[in-house]
Every structure is written in C-alpha cells, then in structure tokens.
Write a protein that holds these residues in place. Structure first.
Motif, mmCIF file in Angstrom:
data_model
loop_
_atom_site.group_PDB
_atom_site.id
_atom_site.type_symbol
_atom_site.label_atom_id
_atom_site.label_comp_id
_atom_site.label_asym_id
_atom_site.label_seq_id
_atom_site.Cartn_x
_atom_site.Cartn_y
_atom_site.Cartn_z
ATOM 1 N N ILE A 215 36.894 -92.182 45.410
ATOM 2 C CA ILE A 215 36.066 -92.544 46.716
ATOM 3 C C ILE A 215 34.949 -93.207 46.255
ATOM 4 C CG2 ILE A 215 34.749 -91.767 48.470
ATOM 5 C CD1 ILE A 215 37.022 -89.916 48.967
ATOM 6 N N THR B 51 29.311 -99.353 54.018
ATOM 7 C CA THR B 51 30.709 -99.072 53.328
ATOM 8 C C THR B 51 31.327 -97.568 53.677
ATOM 9 O OG1 THR B 51 30.535 -101.199 52.268
ATOM 10 C CG2 THR B 51 32.250 -99.529 51.737
ATOM 11 N N ALA C 192 31.733 -96.489 56.857
ATOM 12 C CA ALA C 192 33.060 -96.884 57.679
ATOM 13 C C ALA C 192 33.997 -95.980 56.776
ATOM 14 C CB ALA C 192 33.253 -98.457 57.127
ATOM 15 N N MET C 193 34.111 -95.731 55.672
ATOM 16 C CA MET C 193 34.897 -94.993 54.828
ATOM 17 C C MET C 193 35.094 -93.380 55.590
ATOM 18 S SD MET C 193 36.963 -94.294 52.329
ATOM 19 C CE MET C 193 36.353 -94.943 50.558
ATOM 20 N N ARG C 194 33.848 -93.054 55.908
ATOM 21 C CA ARG C 194 33.827 -91.492 56.460
ATOM 22 C C ARG C 194 34.304 -91.727 57.855
ATOM 23 N NH1 ARG C 194 29.922 -87.352 55.227
ATOM 24 N NH2 ARG C 194 28.932 -87.941 53.252
ATOM 25 N N LEU D 262 36.687 -93.759 58.832
ATOM 26 C CA LEU D 262 38.148 -93.917 59.073
ATOM 27 C C LEU D 262 38.663 -92.693 58.691
ATOM 28 C CD1 LEU D 262 40.736 -95.997 58.647
ATOM 29 C CD2 LEU D 262 39.973 -96.307 56.374
ATOM 30 N N THR D 263 38.320 -91.944 57.632
ATOM 31 C CA THR D 263 39.254 -90.702 57.168
ATOM 32 C C THR D 263 39.105 -89.600 58.294
ATOM 33 O OG1 THR D 263 37.230 -90.275 55.989
ATOM 34 C CG2 THR D 263 39.100 -91.423 54.654
ATOM 35 N N SER D 264 37.909 -89.342 58.832
ATOM 36 C CA SER D 264 37.653 -88.330 59.856
ATOM 37 C C SER D 264 38.034 -88.790 61.229
ATOM 38 C CB SER D 264 36.143 -87.971 59.928
ATOM 39 O OG SER D 264 35.055 -89.112 59.929
ATOM 40 N N GLY E 192 40.173 -91.640 62.105
ATOM 41 C CA GLY E 192 41.370 -92.640 62.119
ATOM 42 C C GLY E 192 41.011 -94.072 62.023
ATOM 43 N N GLY E 193 39.725 -94.440 62.335
ATOM 44 C CA GLY E 193 39.465 -95.799 61.931
ATOM 45 C C GLY E 193 39.835 -96.853 63.431
ATOM 46 N N CYS E 194 40.329 -96.302 64.511
ATOM 47 C CA CYS E 194 40.971 -96.875 65.439
ATOM 48 C C CYS E 194 39.658 -97.419 66.207
ATOM 49 C CB CYS E 194 41.606 -96.017 66.565
ATOM 50 S SG CYS E 194 42.774 -95.205 65.454
ATOM 51 N N HIS F 166 39.839 -83.701 66.595
ATOM 52 C CA HIS F 166 38.964 -83.697 65.796
ATOM 53 C C HIS F 166 38.498 -82.188 65.651
ATOM 54 C CE1 HIS F 166 35.778 -84.519 62.968
ATOM 55 N NE2 HIS F 166 34.734 -84.129 63.643
ATOM 56 N N THR G 15 38.769 -79.269 63.015
ATOM 57 C CA THR G 15 37.651 -78.661 62.227
ATOM 58 C C THR G 15 37.485 -76.987 62.750
ATOM 59 O OG1 THR G 15 36.142 -79.549 63.909
ATOM 60 C CG2 THR G 15 36.601 -80.809 61.917
#
Lengths: 214, 214
Positions: free
Chosen positions: A151, A179, A182-184, A186-188, A190-192, A204, A208
């Motif tokens: 990562i 960046t 955006a990575m966090r 997307l992964t948490s 789904g990035g939609c 979510h 959790t």
C-alpha cells in the motif's frame, strides 16, 4: 582535470537524459553521454554501472534509508499511521535537489524504453521488500507487513505519477494525502461514491460490528 | 513426427523447469530443454519466444481475459465488489490445469533468477494496466480505477504467495478472501488490532468527521 569533478554526476544525468529523449535509449552510447557532458568514460563508470543506471542514481540506498526512517518513527504508530506520516518526508528525501522539469523528462525517457521500465519496477519491488521488513521489525504480523508495504509503494507511485501529470500542483505532500484518502475510501466504502449512502453505511456498520440484527 | 505434438508445450515447460532448478537458468540452453523433452528446437520456438518465456506460457492473453471478465460483470458492481467477486474466478482461469507442485517449482525457479523475477513483475504490471482500463470502461474515475487495479493485483499476488507458502491449504479462493479482508481491515482501521480500541475509534471517527472538538 582533478580526480573529483564537482557536479559530474548531475552533468552526466542531464546529458544522458537529453540523448535518451533525442535519439533513443538503445542508440545512445556511454562515450556519447560523456562527450556531451564534457567528461571521460572513466568518470562515468566511477558513478554508474551502465547507461541504464544513470536514471536511477542514488536509488540503491533507498531501501536502507527507508529502514532507517521506519526504525526512527515512534513505536506507537500503527502501519497506516506510519504510512500517512512517513510518505511525504520519504518522498522529499528521495527527490531532494531534483527539479520538476528533470523528473518529467526522466519519466518520459523511462516510459519510452522497456529496459528502463523494468528497472523502475525492480526499484519499487526492492522498496516494498525494505518496507515489509521494516514493518516486521516493528512487530507487525507478516500478512499485514506485506500488505502495508504494498500500500505504501502503490500510494507513493500513484501520487508521484499524478503530481507529475499535474506539473507539480498541488504539491507532492498534498497529492500523497489525497491519494491515501482515496485509497482508504475505496477499500472501506467500495469507491462508488464520495459519500456513504444509507445502504452502504449499514453495510459498513455491520462490517465493523457496530450494527446488530433486529 | 507430425506437425502438432500433443502435450508438447507441457513437456517443454516441465523439462525447462527441471533444468532451471537442477543447473540454473543461465546454464540452461534451448537444445538442452528440447533434448530432455524429446522434441525439436523448431517445436520449442513454435511455442515460446525464448527460454525465459517458457515459465510464462499463455500469460500474454491474461490482459485480454481480464478485460473480458470485467466487461461481462454486472454493471452495478462497484470496484471493490468486483474485486471481491472476480479475483477467485480469474485465478482459477489463470491456473487452470496447473498442479500445486508445478506452481511451487515454478516459483522456486523464478525466485532464483533476476531475469525471471523482472518478467514476473512486468506480467503483474500489464495485468494492472488491463484492470485499470477495465475499471475506466465501467465509468470509474481515473484515480479510483488506478488504485483499484493496484489493489486487485496486490491482493492476487500476496494471496497466491500465501497459498503456495501453505501448500494449497486453505484453498486459493479462501486465501484470496482472507487477504482482501486483511487489506480492508488495515486500510480502514490502521491494522493495529482486529478490534478498534476506544482510542483508535476516536481517531477513526475524527478522520471520518464524526467527532467534534470539545
């Protein structure tokens, strides 16, 4: 000429880059590079193993520097905190003294030549291995250490590429933070979408452990 | 001998792998490989460009197959859902007909030889480019497409490595799911602990704007 040429390395880098971009990597020879820089081939080989290495000068020390930065960081920082706090200083150290113009031209030369692209991939692979070991040395489990290393390298690579695409604006630390965010995201999530819908938020919370059935 | 040798490709692969592991990649020649497989060098070059390519047979078609799988997936799937649902079928297709023993021996040969490791890195880079384009074609923004592609490839690589480390147990789909869960956990919670502590939870809430000062 004395044994030590001040600025020899930088002059050789600039000369090599000019020639790679003008006439191609394959067509460029070490004597052409040294002639353009006004230096001898002996000086060239004191600095670089071959013409491919000219664009990766000093990067053989990156893994050790990464290990040192990680060892110096407060032990209380978790892997993602360490990445969030450490990437920008690491990038500043790696690119110290490099102009945006040099980095843009360097990228163009690498993109044009498979042998340079492979060298670039290997560099990131070595950086990832150093990071993985650094996380392990901080007591992080093997799988998390490997994932965190990937990562960190992915965020670094993508942030640098975006920063160059945008000709340095916003600056590299800001682009790294964007960046990583955006990575966090997307992964948490789904990035939609940049915001959670009610449906996603329930998912979510359930993931959790914050939502109970019924 | 007829023009088409049934199983020629597999025999050449096995012979090359035996020789790479026994005597080293550099020392192995194409005539040695074909002699061991009981085939001609002409047959060898009908299947492979050179000895390095023997261990990457068929993988030049992976990017196209990835693009097809992504185009066929329901348009409603977000990037992370697509990764979660698509990686295991993609892996099954890529490794179809390969025994665990072959894959373990192949990895040992690649790890021992820099030229093969570079080829492996390039393969993953091409896979990432195909995934990135596939996400873009599904309407995903550029940054998310790039991040999702890297996450997919990283998860795939690390899951396959763990699966081989564990000699195939648990199976690859289960190992992919575990790896993806660990990735999501790391990026959303920092990877310090499988459960949020109160301190971490406050941090997490603050990051996501759910906690206010005072």
């Amino acid at each position: 000429m004395g044994r030590w040429q001040p600025g020899a390395r930088e002059r050789l880098e600039q000369a090599a880059l000019d020639l790679f971009l003008d006439q191609g990597f394959t067509e460029t020879t070490v004597p052409q590079i040294t002639a353009r820089a006004g230096l001898t081939t002996r000086t060239f080989f004191r600095h670089f193993a071959d013409k491919r290495e000219v664009l990766f000068a000093g990067e053989e020390s990156v893994p050790e520097r990464v290990a040192r930065l990680m060892a110096e960081a407060p032990p209380s920082l978790g892997p993602m905190e360490l990445i969030a706090e450490g990437l920008a200083p690491a990038a500043a150290e790696i690119f110290e003294g490099r102009s945006l113009d040099y980095l843009l031209r360097r990228r163009a030369a690498i993109d044009a030549e498979p042998a340079l692209r492979e060298r670039e991939l290997r560099k990131f692979s070595l950086m990832s291995e150093a990071l993985e070991q650094g996380f392990r040395d901080r007591g992080v489990d093997d799988l998390t250490a490997r994932l965190a290393a990937e990562i960190a390298v992915t965020t670094f690579r993508i942030a640098v590429a975006r920063w160059l695409d945008q000709h340095g604006d916003p600056d590299l630390p800001a682009t790294i933070n964007q960046t990583l965010a955006a990575m966090r995201h997307l992964t948490s999530h789904g990035g939609c979408s940049p915001f959670l819908t009610t449906h996603d938020e329930d998912h979510h919370r359930r993931d959790t452990g914050q939502l109970h059935d019924g």
